[in-house]
Design a protein around this motif. Structure first.
Motif, PDB file in Angstrom:
ATOM      1  N   GLY A  59       0.808  -1.221   0.000  1.00 23.43           N
ATOM      2  CA  GLY A  59       0.000   0.000   0.000  1.00 23.43           C
ATOM      3  C   GLY A  59       0.836   1.263   0.000  1.00 23.43           C
ATOM      4  N   ARG A  60       2.172   1.109  -0.050  1.00 23.56           N
ATOM      5  CA  ARG A  60       3.103   2.253  -0.063  1.00 23.56           C
ATOM      6  C   ARG A  60       2.807   3.213   1.100  1.00 23.56           C
ATOM      7  NH1 ARG A  60       6.140   3.117  -4.462  1.00 23.56           N
ATOM      8  NH2 ARG A  60       6.104   5.360  -4.086  1.00 23.56           N
ATOM      9  N   LYS A  61       2.621   2.617   2.268  1.00 18.83           N
ATOM     10  CA  LYS A  61       2.336   3.411   3.461  1.00 18.83           C
ATOM     11  C   LYS A  61       3.599   3.811   4.216  1.00 18.83           C
ATOM     12  CE  LYS A  61      -2.271   1.463   4.075  1.00 18.83           C
ATOM     13  NZ  LYS A  61      -3.203   0.730   4.981  1.00 18.83           N
ATOM     14  N   VAL A  62       4.740   3.480   3.656  1.00 17.89           N
ATOM     15  CA  VAL A  62       6.020   3.915   4.233  1.00 17.89           C
ATOM     16  C   VAL A  62       6.855   4.550   3.129  1.00 17.89           C
ATOM     17  CG1 VAL A  62       6.061   2.208   6.079  1.00 17.89           C
ATOM     18  CG2 VAL A  62       7.058   1.636   3.858  1.00 17.89           C
ATOM     19  N   ASP A  63       7.722   5.469   3.525  1.00 17.81           N
ATOM     20  CA  ASP A  63       8.565   6.162   2.549  1.00 17.81           C
ATOM     21  C   ASP A  63       9.830   5.386   2.211  1.00 17.81           C
ATOM     22  OD1 ASP A  63       7.146   8.828   2.197  1.00 17.81           O
ATOM     23  OD2 ASP A  63       7.355   8.762   4.382  1.00 17.81           O
ATOM     24  N   VAL A  64      10.265   4.523   3.117  1.00 16.10           N
ATOM     25  CA  VAL A  64      11.489   3.757   2.880  1.00 16.10           C
ATOM     26  C   VAL A  64      11.477   2.508   3.751  1.00 16.10           C
ATOM     27  CG1 VAL A  64      12.791   5.004   4.656  1.00 16.10           C
ATOM     28  CG2 VAL A  64      14.026   3.900   2.770  1.00 16.10           C
ATOM     29  N   LEU A  65      12.104   1.455   3.241  1.00 17.69           N
ATOM     30  CA  LEU A  65      12.268   0.223   4.005  1.00 17.69           C
ATOM     31  C   LEU A  65      13.735   0.078   4.371  1.00 17.69           C
ATOM     32  CD1 LEU A  65      11.215  -2.561   5.045  1.00 17.69           C
ATOM     33  CD2 LEU A  65      11.862  -3.482   2.789  1.00 17.69           C
ATOM     34  N   ILE A  66      14.009  -0.107   5.663  1.00 19.36           N
ATOM     35  CA  ILE A  66      15.374  -0.309   6.134  1.00 19.36           C
ATOM     36  C   ILE A  66      15.598  -1.813   6.309  1.00 19.36           C
ATOM     37  CG2 ILE A  66      17.034   0.192   7.958  1.00 19.36           C
ATOM     38  CD1 ILE A  66      16.180   2.643   6.403  1.00 19.36           C
ATOM     39  N   ASN A  67      16.627  -2.327   5.643  1.00 17.09           N
ATOM     40  CA  ASN A  67      16.891  -3.763   5.666  1.00 17.09           C
ATOM     41  C   ASN A  67      18.279  -4.044   6.230  1.00 17.09           C
ATOM     42  OD1 ASN A  67      16.687  -6.595   5.056  1.00 17.09           O
ATOM     43  ND2 ASN A  67      17.916  -6.222   3.220  1.00 17.09           N
ATOM     44  N   ASN A  68      18.321  -4.766   7.347  1.00 17.79           N
ATOM     45  CA  ASN A  68      19.600  -5.162   7.951  1.00 17.79           C
ATOM     46  C   ASN A  68      20.150  -6.345   7.174  1.00 17.79           C
ATOM     47  OD1 ASN A  68      21.761  -5.960   9.487  1.00 17.79           O
ATOM     48  ND2 ASN A  68      20.651  -6.047  11.415  1.00 17.79           N
ATOM     49  N   THR A  69      21.181  -6.113   6.375  1.00 19.36           N
ATOM     50  CA  THR A  69      21.723  -7.152   5.509  1.00 19.36           C
ATOM     51  C   THR A  69      22.487  -8.227   6.277  1.00 19.36           C
ATOM     52  OG1 THR A  69      23.721  -5.842   5.089  1.00 19.36           O
ATOM     53  CG2 THR A  69      21.871  -5.557   3.568  1.00 19.36           C
ATOM     54  N   GLN A  70      22.759  -8.004   7.552  1.00 23.82           N
ATOM     55  CA  GLN A  70      23.438  -9.022   8.355  1.00 23.82           C
ATOM     56  C   GLN A  70      22.457 -10.028   8.952  1.00 23.82           C
ATOM     57  OE1 GLN A  70      26.353  -5.940  10.461  1.00 23.82           O
ATOM     58  NE2 GLN A  70      27.039  -8.027  10.826  1.00 23.82           N
ATOM     59  N   GLU A  71      21.171  -9.795   8.737  1.00 24.67           N
ATOM     60  CA  GLU A  71      20.159 -10.686   9.297  1.00 24.67           C
ATOM     61  C   GLU A  71      19.182 -11.101   8.197  1.00 24.67           C
ATOM     62  OE1 GLU A  71      20.000 -11.974  12.227  1.00 24.67           O
ATOM     63  OE2 GLU A  71      21.642 -10.874  13.170  1.00 24.67           O
ATOM     64  N   ALA A  72      19.704 -11.695   7.136  1.00 28.21           N
ATOM     65  CA  ALA A  72      18.862 -12.122   6.027  1.00 28.21           C
ATOM     66  C   ALA A  72      18.154 -13.427   6.363  1.00 28.21           C
ATOM     67  CB  ALA A  72      19.695 -12.290   4.764  1.00 28.21           C
ATOM     68  N   SER A  73      16.915 -13.547   5.910  1.00 24.80           N
ATOM     69  CA  SER A  73      16.124 -14.756   6.124  1.00 24.80           C
ATOM     70  C   SER A  73      15.057 -14.825   5.040  1.00 24.80           C
ATOM     71  CB  SER A  73      15.462 -14.717   7.510  1.00 24.80           C
ATOM     72  OG  SER A  73      14.501 -13.672   7.570  1.00 24.80           O
ATOM     73  N   ASP A  74      14.307 -15.918   5.028  1.00 26.97           N
ATOM     74  CA  ASP A  74      13.224 -16.034   4.056  1.00 26.97           C
ATOM     75  C   ASP A  74      12.212 -14.904   4.244  1.00 26.97           C
ATOM     76  OD1 ASP A  74      14.375 -18.311   3.035  1.00 26.97           O
ATOM     77  OD2 ASP A  74      13.111 -19.699   4.176  1.00 26.97           O
ATOM     78  N   ALA A  75      11.963 -14.559   5.500  1.00 29.85           N
ATOM     79  CA  ALA A  75      10.997 -13.497   5.786  1.00 29.85           C
ATOM     80  C   ALA A  75      11.490 -12.149   5.275  1.00 29.85           C
ATOM     81  CB  ALA A  75      10.727 -13.424   7.287  1.00 29.85           C
ATOM     82  N   THR A  76      12.749 -11.808   5.546  1.00 27.02           N
ATOM     83  CA  THR A  76      13.265 -10.515   5.094  1.00 27.02           C
ATOM     84  C   THR A  76      13.368 -10.475   3.573  1.00 27.02           C
ATOM     85  OG1 THR A  76      15.574 -11.241   5.334  1.00 27.02           O
ATOM     86  CG2 THR A  76      14.543 -10.188   7.236  1.00 27.02           C
ATOM     87  N   ASN A  77      13.714 -11.597   2.962  1.00 29.12           N
ATOM     88  CA  ASN A  77      13.774 -11.639   1.492  1.00 29.12           C
ATOM     89  C   ASN A  77      12.391 -11.416   0.892  1.00 29.12           C
ATOM     90  OD1 ASN A  77      16.523 -12.142   1.516  1.00 29.12           O
ATOM     91  ND2 ASN A  77      16.279 -14.367   1.423  1.00 29.12           N
ATOM     92  N   MET A  78      11.374 -11.957   1.525  1.00 36.21           N
ATOM     93  CA  MET A  78      10.008 -11.766   1.048  1.00 36.21           C
ATOM     94  C   MET A  78       9.604 -10.297   1.162  1.00 36.21           C
ATOM     95  SD  MET A  78       6.446 -13.408   2.501  1.00 36.21           S
ATOM     96  CE  MET A  78       6.566 -12.408   3.987  1.00 36.21           C
ATOM     97  N   ILE A  79       9.981  -9.680   2.285  1.00 42.68           N
ATOM     98  CA  ILE A  79       9.612  -8.275   2.512  1.00 42.68           C
ATOM     99  C   ILE A  79      10.325  -7.358   1.528  1.00 42.68           C
ATOM    100  CG2 ILE A  79       9.761  -6.377   4.159  1.00 42.68           C
ATOM    101  CD1 ILE A  79       9.402  -8.527   6.380  1.00 42.68           C
ATOM    102  N   THR A  80      11.629  -7.554   1.344  1.00 45.03           N
ATOM    103  CA  THR A  80      12.369  -6.697   0.409  1.00 45.03           C
ATOM    104  C   THR A  80      11.895  -6.940  -1.020  1.00 45.03           C
ATOM    105  OG1 THR A  80      14.166  -8.345   0.313  1.00 45.03           O
ATOM    106  CG2 THR A  80      14.407  -6.511   1.874  1.00 45.03           C
TER     107      THR A  80
END
Length: 411
Positions: free
Chosen positions: A249-270
């Motif tokens: 829904g583009r309800k945020v201006d930016v997504l902050i992604n911690n690249t040291q904590e990658a997982s299936d969940a974070t990959n799905m979100i990014t």
């Protein structure tokens, strides 16, 4: 009668001899006492440098080195973005370094408890958590807080002065130089915050709360997701779905992604962010190898976040490269803001090179400004840049070691 007198005379003579002998001995003792006092050696020795400093993590280690200059030898135990500090187990050699250090610089708040378990009584401990009053359970990523950085700079300097009083003036001058740079960083980021209200962000990891709060961003990450990440657990399917809806829904201006904590969940979100045209800024917890000082890293990070939400801020189309080149001369924010009309930072008025020459320490006197690289393909617009590097291969301003936002625990 004669016999008694003779015995008495002999006794008197013996007594006189003993008295004279004692007197002679006493005089000898009196005469020798002052001599012993005058020749007593002075066992007091003045401390000499360099000071042995061990930091638990390179974020604080870089600050300790900047403030200490040639008068300190700093070793950072965790100094790679390939290491997760949360799960770090020190080696025997690491423990030995900590136990022998004159000054230990730690983060605290449960982030690096291993660093303070084997310290000697003579070691001075400087803890970021103690400086700002944080406790275990609070957000421990304190290096991204401007208040924690300022407090630590003062506390580290005080520890140095205690360990090496003869260099007090040098330590205090380095602190002043650092504070001047920090004020400049605060000045131009505050200008951005004033002109950009109601900005929001979400984060795959609860890392950058302090930095994003300093920039005026509101955290829109689903609370259930944030709590699960903070506790080290897996997010519930319902929380992941909520997160996806926010991104779609583009309800945020930016997504902050911690690249040291990658997982299936974070990959799905990014991935969702990439499909939804929500800018993704990749971050790391540890300071990357291509950055020399803590504030230079913060400056780099803030620039990349700004490029993600408003790449035109402080820049003018077609002159980004000029602004970037001029920024190396260290113009301050007031100068660069004044020259926004011609799209460049005023290198001539900054004169940072002069101040660097005076201090003989480029890192201390470095000026922090807006670096205009909006047209070079920074980490905005899709998830492909979530690894923290831009497509152009320029990592200096796009490897955004930021922190994912989270509500401040306990507040």
């Amino acid at each position: 009668m004669g016999i008694r007198f003779t015995r008495f005379a002999r006794f008197a003579a013996a007594t006189v001899s003993v008295v004279l002998l004692c007197a002679t001995a006493a005089c000898g003792a009196d005469n020798s006492a002052p001599a012993e006092t005058e020749t007593e050696p002075d066992t007091t020795t003045e401390a000499t440098g360099p000071i042995t400093v061990v930091a638990s993590i390179n974020q604080w280690g870089s600050l300790a080195a900047e403030l200490g200059g040639d008068d300190v030898e700093v070793t950072s135990i965790v100094s790679s973005t390939n290491v997760d500090a949360h799960d770090f187990e020190p080696k025997t050699s690491d423990v030995a370094k900590l136990s022998k250090a004159q000054v230990v610089v730690a983060n605290g708040a449960g982030y690096d408890s291993w660093a303070t378990k084997s310290l000697s009584k003579s070691t001075t401990l400087v803890s970021a958590a103690s400086v700002v009053g944080a406790v275990e359970g609070d957000n421990p990523h304190l290096w991204f807080s401007k208040d924690a950085r300022s407090g630590m700079a003062t506390a580290i300097t005080e520890a140095y002065v205690k360990a090496l009083p003869s260099k007090k003036a040098d330590f205090q001058q380095r602190l002043k130089d650092w504070q001047d740079g920090e004020k400049q960083l605060d000045s131009w980021t505050a200008d951005f915050t004033k002109s950009h209200e109601n900005l929001t962000y979400a984060a795959t990891e609860p890392v950058a709360y302090y930095l994003m709060a300093d920039l005026g961003f509101e955290d829109s990450t689903p609370k259930g997701y944030t709590q699960s990440q903070a506790s080290g657990g897996e997010a519930a399917p319902a929380d992941l779905q909520s997160f996806q809806k926010i991104i779609e829904g583009r309800k945020v201006d930016v997504l902050i992604n911690n690249t040291q904590e990658a997982s299936d969940a974070t990959n799905m979100i990014t991935g969702t962010a990439g499909r939804s045209d929500v800018p993704v800024v990749g971050v790391t917890e540890q300071m990357p190898a291509d950055v020399q000082t803590l504030d230079a890293w913060i400056n780099q990070l803030v620039n990349t976040i700004i490029d993600a939400v408003d790449p035109s801020y402080g820049c003018e189309a077609g002159t980004d490269d000029d602004a970037s080149a001029d920024s190396s001369d260290g113009a301050d924010q007031s100068d660069s803001s004044a020259d926004e009309s011609d799209g460049t930072a005023d290198a001539g008025s900054g004169n940072s090179t002069d101040s660097k020459d005076d201090s003989n320490d480029d890192s201390v006197s470095q000026k922090y400004i807006r670096l205009c690289k909006a047209s070079s393909g920074t980490s905005t617009g899709n998830g492909s840049d979530a690894d923290g590097t831009d497509d152009s291969g320029t990592s200096s301003d796009t490897q955004v070691p930021s922190n994912a936002g989270q509500p401040d625990p306990g507040k």
